[in-house]
Design a protein around this motif. Structure first.
Motif, PDB file in Angstrom:
ATOM      1  N   ALA A   1       0.852  -1.185   0.000  1.00  0.00           N
ATOM      2  CA  ALA A   1       0.000   0.000   0.000  1.00  0.00           C
ATOM      3  C   ALA A   1       0.887   1.234   0.000  1.00  0.00           C
ATOM      4  CB  ALA A   1      -0.912   0.016   1.220  1.00  0.00           C
ATOM      5  N   ILE A   2       0.442   2.266  -0.698  1.00  0.00           N
ATOM      6  CA  ILE A   2       1.193   3.512  -0.800  1.00  0.00           C
ATOM      7  C   ILE A   2       0.387   4.643  -0.184  1.00  0.00           C
ATOM      8  CG2 ILE A   2       2.355   5.109  -2.353  1.00  0.00           C
ATOM      9  CD1 ILE A   2       3.545   2.333  -2.412  1.00  0.00           C
ATOM     10  N   LYS A   3       1.005   5.386   0.738  1.00  0.00           N
ATOM     11  CA  LYS A   3       0.351   6.556   1.309  1.00  0.00           C
ATOM     12  C   LYS A   3       0.429   7.704   0.306  1.00  0.00           C
ATOM     13  CE  LYS A   3       1.285   7.520   5.602  1.00  0.00           C
ATOM     14  NZ  LYS A   3       2.062   7.767   6.835  1.00  0.00           N
TER      15      LYS A   3
ATOM     16  N   PHE B   1      -0.727  -7.666   7.445  1.00  0.00           N
ATOM     17  CA  PHE B   1      -0.958  -8.718   8.427  1.00  0.00           C
ATOM     18  C   PHE B   1      -2.455  -8.813   8.712  1.00  0.00           C
ATOM     19  CE2 PHE B   1       3.309  -7.208   8.927  1.00  0.00           C
ATOM     20  CZ  PHE B   1       4.058  -8.350   9.173  1.00  0.00           C
ATOM     21  N   GLN B   2      -3.011 -10.006   8.500  1.00  0.00           N
ATOM     22  CA  GLN B   2      -4.430 -10.241   8.730  1.00  0.00           C
ATOM     23  C   GLN B   2      -4.634 -11.092   9.978  1.00  0.00           C
ATOM     24  OE1 GLN B   2      -5.403 -11.820   4.664  1.00  0.00           O
ATOM     25  NE2 GLN B   2      -7.134 -10.428   4.867  1.00  0.00           N
ATOM     26  N   ARG B   3      -5.701 -10.807  10.711  1.00  0.00           N
ATOM     27  CA  ARG B   3      -6.041 -11.580  11.908  1.00  0.00           C
ATOM     28  C   ARG B   3      -7.268 -12.442  11.612  1.00  0.00           C
ATOM     29  NH1 ARG B   3      -3.736  -9.885  16.649  1.00  0.00           N
ATOM     30  NH2 ARG B   3      -2.264  -9.086  15.145  1.00  0.00           N
ATOM     31  N   LYS B   4      -7.166 -13.735  11.914  1.00  0.00           N
ATOM     32  CA  LYS B   4      -8.254 -14.656  11.607  1.00  0.00           C
ATOM     33  C   LYS B   4      -8.581 -15.516  12.820  1.00  0.00           C
ATOM     34  CE  LYS B   4      -9.894 -17.515   7.811  1.00  0.00           C
ATOM     35  NZ  LYS B   4      -9.590 -18.008   6.471  1.00  0.00           N
TER      36      LYS B   4
ATOM     37  N   TYR C   1      -0.666  -2.824   8.146  1.00  0.00           N
ATOM     38  CA  TYR C   1       0.579  -2.855   7.386  1.00  0.00           C
ATOM     39  C   TYR C   1       1.740  -2.651   8.355  1.00  0.00           C
ATOM     40  CZ  TYR C   1      -2.198  -2.475   3.127  1.00  0.00           C
ATOM     41  OH  TYR C   1      -3.097  -2.707   2.111  1.00  0.00           O
ATOM     42  N   ASP C   2       2.891  -3.235   8.033  1.00  0.00           N
ATOM     43  CA  ASP C   2       3.977  -3.224   9.017  1.00  0.00           C
ATOM     44  C   ASP C   2       4.652  -1.875   9.202  1.00  0.00           C
ATOM     45  OD1 ASP C   2       5.306  -3.218   6.621  1.00  0.00           O
ATOM     46  OD2 ASP C   2       6.281  -5.163   6.894  1.00  0.00           O
ATOM     47  N   ASN C   3       4.323  -0.883   8.393  1.00  0.00           N
ATOM     48  CA  ASN C   3       4.900   0.453   8.583  1.00  0.00           C
ATOM     49  C   ASN C   3       3.869   1.484   9.022  1.00  0.00           C
ATOM     50  OD1 ASN C   3       7.523  -0.299   7.937  1.00  0.00           O
ATOM     51  ND2 ASN C   3       7.202   0.019   5.752  1.00  0.00           N
ATOM     52  N   GLU C   4       2.691   1.041   9.441  1.00  0.00           N
ATOM     53  CA  GLU C   4       1.659   1.986   9.879  1.00  0.00           C
ATOM     54  C   GLU C   4       1.985   2.538  11.264  1.00  0.00           C
ATOM     55  OE1 GLU C   4      -2.667   1.553   8.404  1.00  0.00           O
ATOM     56  OE2 GLU C   4      -2.006  -0.495   8.825  1.00  0.00           O
ATOM     57  N   ALA C   5       1.395   3.710  11.562  1.00  0.00           N
ATOM     58  CA  ALA C   5       1.655   4.367  12.842  1.00  0.00           C
ATOM     59  C   ALA C   5       1.057   3.591  14.011  1.00  0.00           C
ATOM     60  CB  ALA C   5       1.097   5.782  12.827  1.00  0.00           C
ATOM     61  N   ILE C   6      -0.122   2.986  13.800  1.00  0.00           N
ATOM     62  CA  ILE C   6      -0.769   2.189  14.838  1.00  0.00           C
ATOM     63  C   ILE C   6      -0.537   0.721  14.534  1.00  0.00           C
ATOM     64  CG2 ILE C   6      -2.930   1.604  15.978  1.00  0.00           C
ATOM     65  CD1 ILE C   6      -1.999   4.423  16.552  1.00  0.00           C
ATOM     66  N   ARG C   7       0.009   0.022  15.512  1.00  0.00           N
ATOM     67  CA  ARG C   7       0.309  -1.397  15.348  1.00  0.00           C
ATOM     68  C   ARG C   7      -0.536  -2.223  16.304  1.00  0.00           C
ATOM     69  NH1 ARG C   7       5.516  -2.130  13.344  1.00  0.00           N
ATOM     70  NH2 ARG C   7       4.988  -4.349  13.330  1.00  0.00           N
ATOM     71  N   PHE C   8      -0.761  -3.483  15.953  1.00  0.00           N
ATOM     72  CA  PHE C   8      -1.512  -4.393  16.815  1.00  0.00           C
ATOM     73  C   PHE C   8      -0.608  -5.525  17.284  1.00  0.00           C
ATOM     74  CE2 PHE C   8      -4.696  -2.468  14.031  1.00  0.00           C
ATOM     75  CZ  PHE C   8      -5.578  -1.972  14.973  1.00  0.00           C
ATOM     76  N   SER C   9      -0.744  -5.853  18.548  1.00  0.00           N
ATOM     77  CA  SER C   9       0.044  -6.940  19.124  1.00  0.00           C
ATOM     78  C   SER C   9      -0.583  -8.282  18.769  1.00  0.00           C
ATOM     79  CB  SER C   9       0.095  -6.808  20.645  1.00  0.00           C
ATOM     80  OG  SER C   9      -1.160  -7.181  21.210  1.00  0.00           O
TER      81      SER C   9
END
Length: 305
Positions: free
Chosen positions: A113-115, A125-128, A151-159
């Motif tokens: 994805a491009i900003k 990364f998808q959660r299933k 996405y791995d470079n987004e400002a908000i990340r999920f654990s």
């Protein structure tokens, strides 16, 4: 002589009846004792329903049941590469004797994805969520959670989604899997993190989210990156009430708010070091409406302006 024989006969009959009544009484007593013992044994065999889910977030125990051989079978049944699963962000728990529950994190390496500023955001990364057969890994029910994709470079990340060590019971017989996921900002200036709590069950081969993303821990604030900051934190405890609504126990939630402000010395500008701590406690009850434990998200700050 006849009178004597008659009296003896009556006496034998009375003694016989008395003995019969005594045997009958003893039999009734034995039967009652057996019934009482059966009831006691039944009570001893009843599974004790644990009402406390967690006292606070620091005391939550995570499941360590990740079954890698079963996960390999699940990947085959899903028709995905085992290498596409991020093991460090995958967890599982046994739901019953025949069923297991997984939270998978699947990496899509070719999805970019491009900003607007043309910065590439990287892999997705998808959660299933999955309920599977414990013997052969066949999928019983599955569902992607779009809210936890990133996405791995987004400002908000999920654990990783952390599954609690023990199942919880919504009533005397309905188990639910409990897990939480943390969202956080990758910044030293913006102090934000949130742990979102979810309860899911399996019903008619479908995943039912009876509680979805309830905030059990939340921090908001800002910092200068050194020693000056102000931060407000919400910490919760969660347990079941003895009361039920629509067949499920009511959820009792203790909400502890704290505010901390710290300022470091700045001699050039005449600022003295200071530290301040404030606390506040609130309570909330969630009732099952027949579909879910509905709640209104409360983003009000208690101390921050």
């Amino acid at each position: 002589m006849k009178k004597t024989a008659l009296l003896n006969g009556i006496l034998v009959l009375l003694l016989s009846c008395g003995k019969s009544d005594k045997i009958k009484d003893e039999t009734q007593i034995q039967n009652q004792e057996l019934l009482s013992q059966t009831e006691i044994d039944a009570d001893l065999n009843k599974k004790e329903i644990k009402k406390l889910i967690f006292k606070n977030t620091d005391e939550i125990e995570d499941s360590t049941e990740l079954d890698l051989p079963l996960l390999s079978k699940v990947a085959t049944n899903l028709k995905i590469k085992y290498s596409a699963i991020k093991i460090s962000e995958t967890s599982s728990i046994n739901y019953d004797d025949k069923t297991a529950f997984f939270v998978l994190t699947i990496v899509e390496h070719n999805k970019k994805a491009i900003k607007n500023d043309e910065e590439e955001l990287g892999n997705y990364f998808q959660r299933k969520y999955l309920f599977v057969n414990r013997e052969n890994g066949s999928v019983i029910a599955e569902e992607f959670d779009d809210n936890l994709g990133y996405y791995d470079n987004e400002a908000i990340r999920f654990s990783k989604s952390h599954i609690l060590k023990d199942l919880v019971f919504l009533n005397g017989k309905t188990p639910a899997v409990a897990f939480y996921t943390e969202a956080s900002a990758s910044s030293r200036i913006v102090l934000y993190s949130e742990q979102k709590f979810t309860l899911v069950t399996l019903a008619n081969k479908e995943i039912k989210k009876v509680l979805y993303e309830y905030p059990i821990r939340l921090t908001n604030g800002d910092s200068n990156g050194s020693g000056t900051f102000q931060i407000e934190t919400l910490e919760t405890g969660m347990s079941f009430s003895d009361e039920k609504t629509n067949g499920y126990f009511d959820l009792m939630i203790t909400k502890n708010f704290s505010y901390e402000e710290a300022v470091e010395d700045d001699l050039e500008n005449g600022v003295e070091e200071k530290s301040d701590l404030k606390t506040k406690r609130e309570f909330e009850k969630l009732k099952f409406n027949g579909k879910e434990y509905a709640f209104n998200r409360d983003d009000r700050h208690r101390f921050l302006e």
